[in-house]
Design a protein around this motif. Structure first.
Motif, PDB file in Angstrom:
ATOM      1  N   ARG A 385       0.840  -1.190   0.000  1.00  0.00           N
ATOM      2  CA  ARG A 385       0.000   0.000   0.000  1.00  0.00           C
ATOM      3  C   ARG A 385       0.882   1.249   0.000  1.00  0.00           C
ATOM      4  N   ALA A 386       0.462   2.266  -0.755  1.00  0.00           N
ATOM      5  CA  ALA A 386       1.219   3.522  -0.825  1.00  0.00           C
ATOM      6  C   ALA A 386       0.709   4.498   0.230  1.00  0.00           C
ATOM      7  N   ILE A 387       1.637   5.111   0.967  1.00  0.00           N
ATOM      8  CA  ILE A 387       1.284   6.129   1.969  1.00  0.00           C
ATOM      9  C   ILE A 387       1.270   7.486   1.276  1.00  0.00           C
ATOM     10  N   LYS A 388       0.102   8.115   1.234  1.00  0.00           N
ATOM     11  CA  LYS A 388      -0.015   9.387   0.528  1.00  0.00           C
ATOM     12  C   LYS A 388      -0.471  10.532   1.422  1.00  0.00           C
ATOM     13  N   ASP A 389      -0.635  10.264   2.731  1.00  0.00           N
ATOM     14  CA  ASP A 389      -1.203  11.291   3.601  1.00  0.00           C
ATOM     15  C   ASP A 389      -0.339  11.608   4.815  1.00  0.00           C
ATOM     16  N   CYS A 390       0.907  11.152   4.798  1.00  0.00           N
ATOM     17  CA  CYS A 390       1.746  11.300   5.993  1.00  0.00           C
ATOM     18  C   CYS A 390       2.552  12.605   5.978  1.00  0.00           C
ATOM     19  N   GLU A 391       2.845  13.111   4.796  1.00  0.00           N
ATOM     20  CA  GLU A 391       3.796  14.221   4.674  1.00  0.00           C
ATOM     21  C   GLU A 391       3.333  15.464   5.434  1.00  0.00           C
ATOM     22  N   ASP A 392       2.047  15.751   5.450  1.00  0.00           N
ATOM     23  CA  ASP A 392       1.555  16.951   6.131  1.00  0.00           C
ATOM     24  C   ASP A 392       1.563  16.798   7.657  1.00  0.00           C
ATOM     25  N   MET A 565       6.081   1.760   7.133  1.00  0.00           N
ATOM     26  CA  MET A 565       7.393   2.414   7.132  1.00  0.00           C
ATOM     27  C   MET A 565       7.345   3.657   6.247  1.00  0.00           C
ATOM     28  N   TYR A 566       7.709   4.783   6.830  1.00  0.00           N
ATOM     29  CA  TYR A 566       7.760   6.036   6.080  1.00  0.00           C
ATOM     30  C   TYR A 566       9.124   6.651   6.347  1.00  0.00           C
ATOM     31  N   ARG A 567      10.116   6.199   5.586  1.00  0.00           N
ATOM     32  CA  ARG A 567      11.491   6.678   5.713  1.00  0.00           C
ATOM     33  C   ARG A 567      12.012   6.995   4.320  1.00  0.00           C
ATOM     34  N   ASN A 568      13.091   7.781   4.244  1.00  0.00           N
ATOM     35  CA  ASN A 568      13.513   8.275   2.929  1.00  0.00           C
ATOM     36  C   ASN A 568      14.917   7.857   2.523  1.00  0.00           C
ATOM     37  N   THR A 569      15.397   6.725   3.027  1.00  0.00           N
ATOM     38  CA  THR A 569      16.696   6.243   2.582  1.00  0.00           C
ATOM     39  C   THR A 569      16.598   5.671   1.166  1.00  0.00           C
ATOM     40  N   LYS A 570      17.707   5.719   0.442  1.00  0.00           N
ATOM     41  CA  LYS A 570      17.761   5.115  -0.886  1.00  0.00           C
ATOM     42  C   LYS A 570      18.972   4.198  -1.022  1.00  0.00           C
ATOM     43  N   MET A 571      19.702   3.960   0.073  1.00  0.00           N
ATOM     44  CA  MET A 571      20.840   3.062   0.020  1.00  0.00           C
ATOM     45  C   MET A 571      20.341   1.610   0.002  1.00  0.00           C
ATOM     46  N   TYR A 572      20.884   0.814  -0.903  1.00  0.00           N
ATOM     47  CA  TYR A 572      20.406  -0.554  -1.088  1.00  0.00           C
ATOM     48  C   TYR A 572      20.378  -1.329   0.223  1.00  0.00           C
ATOM     49  N   LEU A 596       4.130   1.774   2.497  1.00  0.00           N
ATOM     50  CA  LEU A 596       5.386   2.446   2.186  1.00  0.00           C
ATOM     51  C   LEU A 596       5.108   3.760   1.461  1.00  0.00           C
ATOM     52  N   ALA A 597       6.076   4.680   1.548  1.00  0.00           N
ATOM     53  CA  ALA A 597       6.009   5.877   0.720  1.00  0.00           C
ATOM     54  C   ALA A 597       6.108   5.459  -0.745  1.00  0.00           C
ATOM     55  N   PRO A 598       5.414   6.146  -1.655  1.00  0.00           N
ATOM     56  CA  PRO A 598       5.506   5.778  -3.075  1.00  0.00           C
ATOM     57  C   PRO A 598       6.950   5.731  -3.566  1.00  0.00           C
ATOM     58  N   ASP A 599       7.799   6.670  -3.089  1.00  0.00           N
ATOM     59  CA  ASP A 599       9.211   6.647  -3.478  1.00  0.00           C
ATOM     60  C   ASP A 599       9.837   5.313  -3.105  1.00  0.00           C
ATOM     61  N   SER A 600       9.549   4.853  -1.883  1.00  0.00           N
ATOM     62  CA  SER A 600      10.164   3.624  -1.380  1.00  0.00           C
ATOM     63  C   SER A 600       9.711   2.403  -2.173  1.00  0.00           C
ATOM     64  N   ILE A 601       8.450   2.373  -2.592  1.00  0.00           N
ATOM     65  CA  ILE A 601       7.965   1.241  -3.384  1.00  0.00           C
ATOM     66  C   ILE A 601       8.795   1.120  -4.658  1.00  0.00           C
ATOM     67  N   ILE A 789      10.138  12.562  -4.998  1.00  0.00           N
ATOM     68  CA  ILE A 789      11.022  12.507  -3.845  1.00  0.00           C
ATOM     69  C   ILE A 789      10.309  13.240  -2.711  1.00  0.00           C
ATOM     70  N   GLU A 790      10.103  12.521  -1.615  1.00  0.00           N
ATOM     71  CA  GLU A 790       9.369  13.052  -0.473  1.00  0.00           C
ATOM     72  C   GLU A 790       7.988  13.565  -0.901  1.00  0.00           C
ATOM     73  N   GLY A 791       7.370  12.819  -1.828  1.00  0.00           N
ATOM     74  CA  GLY A 791       6.015  13.124  -2.253  1.00  0.00           C
ATOM     75  C   GLY A 791       5.901  14.191  -3.318  1.00  0.00           C
ATOM     76  N   ARG A 792       7.021  14.814  -3.679  1.00  0.00           N
ATOM     77  CA  ARG A 792       6.980  15.889  -4.684  1.00  0.00           C
ATOM     78  C   ARG A 792       7.627  15.419  -5.972  1.00  0.00           C
ATOM     79  N   LEU A 793       7.212  16.032  -7.080  1.00  0.00           N
ATOM     80  CA  LEU A 793       7.756  15.696  -8.388  1.00  0.00           C
ATOM     81  C   LEU A 793       9.268  15.852  -8.381  1.00  0.00           C
TER      82      LEU A 793
END
Length: 931
Positions: A385-392, A565-572, A596-601, A789-793
Motif C-alpha cells: 500500500r502507498a502512503i499518501k497522507d503522511c507528509e503533512d 514504514m515512512y522513511r527516505n533512505t535510498k541506500m540498497y 510504504l512511501a511511493p518513493d520507497s515502493i 522525492i518526499e512526495g513531490r515531483l
C-alpha cells in the motif's frame, strides 16, 4: 486448546512419516493416514487443518546454494571432514531440533548439507601451524541466516573448534534475541536467570531446544560465558577461574558489536589466555561469526587513516589466535565487497575481505521475499500500500522535536488492519502464535515515543468501541463510527478472501483487540519484545512495535503481519535491512500488508531486481569457477555500485572516474528530457531509424514474440546502433552513462558485430493521441508515472525521472523478438537459477538472444497531484541497451559528472548512522572522535 494440541500431534506425525520422501503424498493419502492416527490415538483433532499444515511443510524444499572459493590458490582441501572420524553430535541434535520445531524435513536436511559444505571451507582445526581463513555467506533478509550459522557453529564444534564468538548487531535487544537462539540451538539450556528461576519454582525443566531432543546433550553442553541478561564481562569470565584450555567442551560467547564489549573480550583473551612470552593463543581453534557483517564491521575510514574502532578490534581478536576463521553473514553484501582485499595495516593484519570463500544461500520455497513482494505484480497489488497522507502530519524530513497531535489516516487504517488480522488468526486456531506490527516513521527517539503514545490512544478507542458494540446485532453495531471503519477496512483489504465472514469475525474482535499492546523499541527504551516469556505460558505476544534503527536490522519481529514504514533512505543495504516484513508467514501470508512511501515502493522494486541479478551472477560465476576476488571486481564494476551503499562504505570505489562493466546489464535513459524541443528532435531520430531499417533491412524484421505489438529487427550491424546512440540527446543525468555504454559497445564489437533493435509498442491500435505513426507501424506509447522525492515531483536540471525504480522497460520488453526456442532456453535458465518463472534478466544471457538489444520507447509521463493525474510529457523518447551476460567482465571508464555527484550527495541522507538510536560507541574512531 486441546483440539489445537491434538491437531499438531497429527501434523507432526504426518510430517515425520512423509516429510523425507522425494514425492509429495496426495491429499487423499494424507487424509486417510490422519484419520487413522486420530482414531488409533483417540485424538479430537481437526483432520482437515492437520492435512493442510502437514502438506505445506512436506512440500517445501531448499537448494544448497552456490559457492565461489579459492581452493586452488590457497591449496585448501575441503575433503578434510571425510578424512578423519568426526562424531556429528551437536549437528545431529540441532537438525533434529529444527524438525521437531516445525521445519519442513527437506529444508532442515538441506540446511544440514549446506552447513557441512561450509565447515569444509574452514580449516581443519586439527591441523597444526598458523592459519586463518576469511569467508562471507550471503542470505536473504529474514530468511534464516541465524539458523544457518547455528548449523555451522554446531558442525565446527563437532570438528574441534574450541572457542566460538558470535557477534550479533549493535543493540542489546538483537544480542539478547541471538543469545536465545544460541541457547536453543547449541547450548541447550535457558540462560536468562529470571526465567530459569520462574521455571524452577514451578518444578519445570530449564532445558530447551537441543537439550530436550538429545538426552546425552548435558554431558557435552558447551560453556556459555554470556546470557540473555548479560553481555560478555571480563570480571565474570575471570571469576570462573578457568582458561579456554581448561575446558574440554567448546566455549561460546554472544556479544554486541560495540567498542566496550570487544575491548573487554580482547583484554580477557590477552591477559588470561595467552601464555607468557607468546604473541598468540596457540592451541585453541577459534571461529568468529559476524552477523550483519556489513554493519559496523566494515572499515569506513580512508586508506591513509587508521581503521575504525570496531573493524580494528575484530582484526586484533583474530590476530590473537594462531588458528582462526572469520565468517561474515549478511543479506546485503555490497559494503563487504568494497573492502580492500590487500592488507592496510600490517600491525593488525589483513582487512575482512572474504578472500577464501563466498557462499550464496538459497531461500526455501516458502520464503516471502523482496522478489515476490515487489517483482510480482499480483502479489504487489495484494500486499503493498502507498502512503499518501503522511507528509503533512509527519514529513519524511522533520526535526527531533517535531510535534504531532494526530496519526495519518493511513496509519490508523494499518492499525485497524492489524486488529482484524489478529482476529482472523484467532479464528484459524492460531491464538497462541505471536503477532506483530512494525511502525518505523522517524529516526528520533522523542518522535517515536509520541507516535507510540498516539497509537496506544487509538487502540484504546478501538477497544472501547469493540467491547461496547461487537456483541450487538449487526445493524446496531454498525451505527458506531469506529465499527463502521473496521468493516470498511475489512472490505478494502479483501479479508473476505481469508475465508472468515464479517459476521464470524465480530465474535473474535474483543479478544483480539484486548490482547494487543504497544512497545517503543530503541536504545533508550525499557520496552522489550520478550516472546519467550509469553511462549512459556503458551500465550501469544501481540504487539505494535514503534522504533527506528532497532527495528531496522537483524531484529526478528515474530509473526510480523502489518508493516508501516515512512522513511527516505535510498541506500540498497539500508532499504533491504528495513524490510523486516520479509521472511516466513505460515498460515497468515494472505493477511500481511506493507505500507510504504511511493518513493520507497519504486526503490524496493529497483533494489529487488538488482539483488536478484547479483545472485544470478554469483550462480553463473560459481558454475564458471569464479573466485571471491573476481566476484568483488565484478560487483565494484557494476553500474549500480554507485548507489548500493552509504558512500563512506565505498572508500575504495569512490572516485570521480569509475571502471564499469555492462556485461549482462540493462542501461536505460530513465531520466527523460523536460524540454519538448529536445524530445521532438529525439522522436525524429526514432522515426528516421525506423524508415532507414525499413529501406535497408526489410528482410530482418522478426515477429514481436512475447511483445507482439512491437516491431523488431534481428541481426542489424552494430554501427547503426552506435550512430543512433551518438545522436540521441540524453539529459545530463544519463549522458555520461550513455557515453560509457557507447565505449562498451566498441569494446565488444568484435564479439557482437550485430544487434537486435526493438520499437516497443503496446497492443492498442485505436486512433488516439498516445501513439506515433511510422508508415505502416503505429508505435503506441507506454504510460509511466514520474518519479517523486518526499512526495513531490522529482525535477532535475532539465530532466524528469521515469518512476522511482529507475526503469523504463516494462515486464517482458527485453524478450521482444525472441523465438519459441530462445524463450525455452530462458525458461530453462530460470529453473537452473532456482526460479519457477523467467524474468527479463534471463533473456540477457548470451545463450538466449545471442546479441545485444537496443530498445526504443515513447513515454507518456504523468504525475498524480491531489488525487488527479496530470499529463507531463507526451511521447518522450527513452532508450534501453540490453547487453548479453557472458561472464567476460570487460570494463570502460565511467566519469561521475557534477550532476551525478550532486545527486548522490543529495541521496545519502537517512543512513543508519543518522538514527538517534544508533549506538555512539560504534561511531568512535581510533582517535576518539565521534562521527
Amino acid at each position: 486448546m486441546a483440539e489445537d494440541s491434538a491437531t499438531m500431534q497429527i501434523v507432526r506425525a504426518l510430517v515425520g512419516k512423509y516429510g523425507e520422501q522425494e514425492t509429495t503424498p496426495t491429499v487423499k493419502e494424507l487424509e486417510e493416514t490422519a484419520k487413522a492416527l486420530a482414531g488409533a490415538l483417540a485424538l479430537d483433532a481437526d483432520v482437515e487443518q492437520a492435512v493442510e499444515q502437514a502438506r505445506e511443510q512436506i512440500a517445501h524444499r531448499m537448494g544448497q546454494g552456490v559457492s565461489l572459493t579459492d581452493f586452488a590458490e590457497a591449496k585448501h582441501d575441503p575433503n578434510w571432514i571425510s578424512k578423519r572420524p568426526i562424531e556429528w553430535n551437536y549437528s545431529n541434535a540441532y537438525l533434529e531440533f529444527l524438525k521437531q520445531d516445525g521445519w519442513p524435513p527437506r529444508v532442515a536436511d538441506s540446511l544440514g548439507a549446506v552447513s557441512r559444505r561450509l565447515v569444509s571451507y574452514l580449516q581443519d582445526p586439527a591441523v597444526d601451524g598458523n592459519w586463518d581463513r576469511r569467508g562471507l555467506v550471503i542470505g536473504h533478509v529474514q530468511s534464516g541466516k541465524t539458523a544457518n550459522y547455528l548449523g555451522l557453529v554446531a558442525r565446527a564444534a563437532d570438528a574441534g573448534y574450541r572457542f566460538i564468538v558470535v557477534v550479533a548487531g549493535i543493540h542489546n535487544n538483537l544480542r539478547r534475541q541471538t543469545q536465545e537462539r544460541v541457547d536453543e540451538g547449541f547450548v541447550g539450556e535457558i540462560s536468562d536467570p529470571s526465567r530459569k528461576d520462574r521455571l524452577k519454582q514451578k518444578g519445570q525443566s530449564t532445558l530447551i531446544g537441543v537439550g530436550i531432543v538429545d538426552p546425552s546433550h548435558p554431558q557435552r553442553r558447551p560453556v556459555a560465558l554470556t546470557s540473555t541478561a548479560d553481555d560478555f564481562k571480563k570480571a565474570f569470565a575471570n571469576s570462573t577461574r578457568s582458561r579456554l584450555d581448561d575446558w574440554s567442551k567448546p566455549v561460546v560467547v554472544v556479544i554486541k558489536k560495540n567498542r566496550s564489549t570487544l575491548v573487554a573480550l580482547n583484554k580477557w583473551l590477552e591477559d588470561f589466555n595467552r601464555q607468557p612470552g607468546q604473541a598468540q593463543i596457540a592451541d585453541i581453534p577459534m571461529l568468529f561469526i559476524d552477523d550483519e557483517a556489513d554493519n559496523a564491521s566494515v572499515n569506513t575510514n580512508k586508506p591513509e587513516l587508521d581503521p575504525t574502532t570496531t573493524n580494528r578490534l575484530i582484526r586484533q581478536m583474530l590476530g590473537l589466535f594462531r588458528k582462526s576463521c572469520y565468517v561474515g553473514y549478511t543479506a546485503t553484501p555490497f559494503a563487504n565487497i568494497f573492502i580492500n582485499p590487500d592488507p592496510e595495516n600490517t600491525a593488525i593484519g589483513q582487512d575482512l575481505f572474504p578472500r577464501h570463500f563466498i557462499h550464496c544461500l538459497d531461500a526455501p520455497s516458502n520464503y516471502f521475499g523482496a522478489d515476490r513482494l515487489f517483482l510480482d505484480k499480483e502479489t504487489t497489488r495484494k500486499h503493498v500500500r502507498a502512503i499518501k497522507d503522511c507528509e503533512d502530519i509527519l514529513p519524511l524530513r522533520h526535526r527531533k522535536d517535531h510535534e504531532l497531535d494526530e496519526l495519518p489516516e493511513s496509519l490508523r487504517h494499518a492499525v485497524r488492519s492489524f486488529v482484524l488480522a489478529r482476529a482472523v488468526r484467532n479464528v484459524r486456531n492460531q491464538t497462541s502464535k505471536h503477532c506483530s506490527m512494525l511502525v518505523n516513521v522517524s529516526r528520533f527517539v522523542l518522535v517515536q515515543r509520541e507516535v507510540g503514545r498516539l497509537i496506544t490512544e487509538y487502540l484504546e478507542t478501538l477497544r472501547n468501541a469493540i467491547f461496547a458494540n461487537s456483541a450487538l446485532p449487526m445493524p446496531a453495531a454498525m451505527k458506531n463510527a469506529h465499527m463502521a471503519l473496521l468493516k470498511a477496512t475489512y472490505d478494502e483489504e479483501g479479508l473476505a478472501d481469508s475465508g472468515v465472514a464479517w459476521e464470524t469475525l465480530l465474535g473474535f474482535l474483543s479478544d483480539a483487540a484486548g490482547s494487543i499492546g504497544t512497545a517503543v523499541i530503541n536504545g533508550d527504551s525499557a520496552d522489550g519484545l520478550n516472546y519467550a516469556e509469553f511462549a512459556d505460558r503458551n500465550e501469544a505476544l501481540n504487539v505494535i512495535a514503534v522504533g527506528g534503527l532497532s527495528l531496522s536490522r537483524g531484529l526478528t519481529l515474530e509473526g510480523l503481519t502489518i508493516s508501516y514504514m515512512y522513511r527516505n533512505t535510498k541506500m540498497y543495504d539500508t532499504l533491504l535491512q528495513m524490510g523486516r516484513w520479509f521472511g516466513y508467514r505460515p498460515g497468515f501470508e494472505d493477511l500481511c500488508r506493507v505500507w510504504l512511501a511511493p518513493d520507497s515502493i519504486g526503490w524496493y522494486t529497483h533494489i529487488s531486481e538488482a539483488s536478484e541479478e547479483l545472485r544470478d551472477r554469483v550462480k553463473e560465476m560459481g558454475r564458471l569457477g569464479g573466485t571471491p576476488e573476481k566476484f568483488g571486481l565484478m560487483v565494484q564494476s557494476h553500474p549500480d555500485s554507485l548507489t548500493v551503499t552509504a558512500l563512506n562504505k565505498m572508500r575504495d570505489a569512490e572516485t570521480r572516474t569509475m571502471r564499469v562493466s555492462y556485461d549482462g546489464k540493462l542501461v536505460e535513459t530513465y531520466v527523460v528530457n523536460a524540454d519538448e524541443t529536445l524530445n521532438s528532435e529525439n522522436r525524429d531520430l526514432v522515426v528516421a531509424l525506423h524508415e532507414s531499417l525499413m529501406t535497408d533491412h526489410p528482410d530482418r524484421i522478426a515477429s514481436g514474440g512475447q511483445r507482439p505489438a512491437s516491431r523488431v529487427w534481428r541481426g542489424v550491424p552494430a554501427s547503426i546502433v552506435n550512430d543512433f546512440v551518438a545522436l540521441f540527446k540524453a539529459p545530463p543525468q544519463s549522458a555520461e552513462q550513455l557515453s560509457s555504454a557507447r565505449k562498451y559497445l566498441s569494446v565488444i564489437k568484435d564479439r557482437f558485430p550485430v544487434w537486435d533493435i526493438a520499437f516497443i509498442s503496446l497492443r492498442n491500435e485505436r486512433e488516439e493521441e498516445g501513439m506515433t505513426r511510422m508508415g505502416d507501424f503505429n508505435m503506441v506509447h507506454q504510460k509511466r508515472s514520474a518519479g517523486t522525492i518526499e512526495g513531490r515531483l522529482r525535477e532535475l536540471d532539465g530532466g524528469l525521472f521515469v518512476t522511482n525504480n529507475q526503469r523504463v522497460a516494462g515486464t517482458s520488453d527485453e524478450s521482444a523478438g525472441l523465438s519459441v526456442e530462445e524463450m525455452n532456453v530462458a525458461k530453462a535458465l530460470a529453473r537452473d537459477r532456482g526460479r519457477e518463472t523467467w524474468t527479463d534478466r534471463d533473456t540477457r544471457h548470451v545463450t538466449v538472444r545471442g546479441a545485444p538489444l537496443l530498445m526504443l520507447h515513447l513515454i507518456d509521463l504523468s504525475h498524480e497531484e491531489h488525487g488527479t493525474e496530470k499529463l507531463l510529457l507526451r511521447g518522450a523518447p527513452a532508450i534501453g541497451l540490453s547487453f548479453p551476460a557472458t561472464g567476460e567482465f570487460k570494463v570502460v571508464e565511467y566519469v561521475l559528472n557534477r550532476v551525478m555527484l550532486r545527486q548522490l550527495e543529495a541521496e545519502r541522507h537517512d543512513t543508519p548512522e543518522d538514527d538517534e538510536d544508533y549506538d555512539l560507541e560504534d561511531r568512535v574512531t581510533s582517535n576518539g572522535v565521534t562521527g
